[in-house]
Design an enzyme around this catalytic site. Structure first.
Site, mmCIF file in Angstrom:
data_model
loop_
_atom_site.group_PDB
_atom_site.id
_atom_site.type_symbol
_atom_site.label_atom_id
_atom_site.label_comp_id
_atom_site.label_asym_id
_atom_site.label_seq_id
_atom_site.Cartn_x
_atom_site.Cartn_y
_atom_site.Cartn_z
ATOM 1 N N CYS A 1 5.212 7.100 -4.882
ATOM 2 C CA CYS A 1 4.109 7.180 -3.688
ATOM 3 C C CYS A 1 3.583 8.703 -2.966
ATOM 4 O O CYS A 1 2.984 8.704 -2.203
ATOM 5 C CB CYS A 1 3.912 6.003 -3.472
ATOM 6 S SG CYS A 1 6.550 5.866 -2.543
ATOM 7 N N ASP B 31 -3.281 3.301 0.688
ATOM 8 C CA ASP B 31 -2.571 2.967 -0.245
ATOM 9 C C ASP B 31 -1.489 3.226 -1.454
ATOM 10 O O ASP B 31 -3.571 3.224 -2.124
ATOM 11 C CB ASP B 31 -2.304 1.390 0.117
ATOM 12 C CG ASP B 31 -1.195 1.294 -0.804
ATOM 13 O OD1 ASP B 31 -0.864 1.460 -1.078
ATOM 14 O OD2 ASP B 31 -1.285 -0.297 -0.740
ATOM 15 N N HIS C 81 0.120 2.840 -3.979
ATOM 16 C CA HIS C 81 -0.123 1.759 -4.957
ATOM 17 C C HIS C 81 -0.721 1.241 -6.170
ATOM 18 O O HIS C 81 0.138 0.629 -6.443
ATOM 19 C CB HIS C 81 1.226 1.507 -4.250
ATOM 20 C CG HIS C 81 2.332 1.277 -3.047
ATOM 21 N ND1 HIS C 81 1.929 1.700 -1.678
ATOM 22 C CD2 HIS C 81 3.571 1.954 -3.653
ATOM 23 C CE1 HIS C 81 2.916 2.437 -1.513
ATOM 24 N NE2 HIS C 81 3.920 3.202 -2.398
#
Length: 446
Positions: free
Chosen positions: A145, A314, A316
């Protein structure tokens, strides 16, 4: 009627046994829900993954201004369109294999990060076996990440410079060894001294900033790739900038641009409120390239804010590598918010200037609001016996040069060595990743 035996002791599970049972129950529960959802998904019903829930619908005209990478909006639709125009890089699955290190993390460790994500299964159900290679990493789900948020920052920096070259920019970040800013090449340059990061290990801001610098330095400064000239990259580890060094860059190189990276820590467990206004100011600057950071255990790409809520992408959500490139997969309509009070103190801030006038303008804006993060000095201090402060950022020219923590002056190091003291204090930055994993730290003096 049976009477209770006063001598019989109740069975009490140990804390470790209770924890183990709870973990098993959690995994079984998640797997049951996963199978149920997978069955529903294959029958045509899918849900947006929780990590990608979009911001709530708002009225067209908003009462509080939205700031995104230096742009101010008082209309939600306009702000939304601008945010969605920015590049978003997330986890990918099925990319060119990255061999594991013998003494590093094993690909199988990250199996849950893939199998529990419905979007990966839906899009690649027929080739599910190819996602689970015991000897190679074919996905960065669960560990990449910070690399992805660093790519977000760099990609949107290039987009500021070349807004009409989006397809060419995205090509630079494809997940293969031939693409300059691929996850493969981030891992390659981070594996060198002094970082020694292995595939599957989490990056921190220091590792991310040095990787960007090394990759940019590998490309000739006057070389263009598909019409894109990569900016010079400088690291200001303790947020000091020296005017004469910036002037030298622009004096020596025509049409130069400089990406300044600040890998910093603004607190212990959370960001000290002392820095809140300074963070907002840097995001609101027209020279802002965003922030790669997050909350504990996760790294996000922050590109703006509304009131005290930071707006972020994000990374993820795993997506499958597609050939040819699916440009739609590099944009998202689902961006999130995080209150600044929940922000992890370890982060990397990016600022881009393309000439000396922009640098002076950026400096003036920081001085006007008394920015608590960035500090300016007219001249680089020479290294002398009476010097107590050393130059706080340096330029890496090749792989042999080392990443030095310049919070400690060379004179202080020499004095400590003369006194027999160790100068190998660990770097204060923590990695933004799964905190159960090993942390990669950078020595202060290498």
């Amino acid at each position: 009627m049976n009477q209770p035996n006063p001598n019989k002791q109740p069975i009490v599970q140990s804390t470790s046994e209770q924890t183990s049972n709870e973990e098993v129950d959690t995994v079984l529960g998640r797997f049951t829900l996963f199978v149920k959802d997978l069955s529903n998904g294959l029958n045509g019903s899918q849900e947006v993954p929780p990590s990608q829930e979009s911001v709530s619908e708002e009225a067209e005209v908003i009462s509080r201004k939205i700031i995104v990478l230096g742009q101010t909006f008082d209309n939600f639709d306009n702000a939304n369109d601008y945010i969605e125009s920015k590049l978003w890089l997330s986890y990918r699955c099925g990319f060119e294999p990255i061999p594991k290190s013998i003494d590093g993390p094993q690909p199988i460790q990250f199996f849950p990060s893939i199998i529990f994500n419905r979007s990966t299964i839906y899009s690649n159900f027929a080739n599910l076996k190819s996602l689970f290679d015991k000897e190679n990493f074919t996905s960065d789900a669960g560990w990449g990440c910070m690399i992805r948020t660093s790519q977000n920052l760099l990609a949107n920096t290039l987009l500021k410079l070349y807004p009409k070259n989006e397809p060419e920019i995205v090509k630079l970040f494809q997940d293969d060894t031939s693409s300059p800013f691929s996850i493969h090449n981030f891992i390659r340059v981070a594996s060198l001294s002094p970082l020694h990061v292995k595939p599957g290990e989490w990056f921190g801001p220091n590792a991310a900033s040095l990787s960007i610098k090394r990759l940019a330095s590998e490309l000739l400064q006057d070389q263009e790739i598909d019409g894109i000239k990569i900016p010079r990259v400088f690291i200001s580890e303790n947020s000091d900038l020296f005017d004469d060094e910036i002037r030298d860059v622009f004096a020596k190189e025509k049409n130069a641009s400089v990406l300044i990276l600040f890998p910093i820590r603004l607190g212990i467990d959370k960001v000290n409120s002392y820095y809140y206004n300074s963070i907002f100011h840097l995001l609101a600057s027209k020279y802002s390239c965003g922030i790669a950071g997050g909350k504990p255990s996760s790294s996000f790409y922050f590109l703006g804010y509304e009131d005290t809520d930071l707006i972020y992408f994000d990374p993820h959500l795993p997506q499958v590598v597609e050939t040819p490139i699916n440009m739609d997969s590099y944009h998202t309509t689902n961006y999130n918010r995080l209150n600044i009070s929940l922000l992890d103190p370890s982060m990397m801030i990016g600022i881009l200037v393309t000439n000396i006038d922009e640098y002076i303008d950026f400096k003036t804006s920081c001085l006007d609001i008394n920015n608590k993060i960035v500090h300016f000095h007219p001249h680089t201090l020479p290294v002398q016996q009476d010097s107590i402060i050393n130059q706080s950022w340096e330029e890496v020219q090749d792989e042999e040069e080392e990443f030095i923590n310049l919070n400690v002056s060379k004179i202080e190091n020499e004095q400590q060595q003369e006194q027999g003291q160790s100068t190998d204090a660990p770097d204060e930055f923590i990695d933004i990743g799964n905190q159960s994993s090993s942390v990669v730290s950078v020595p202060s003096n290498v």
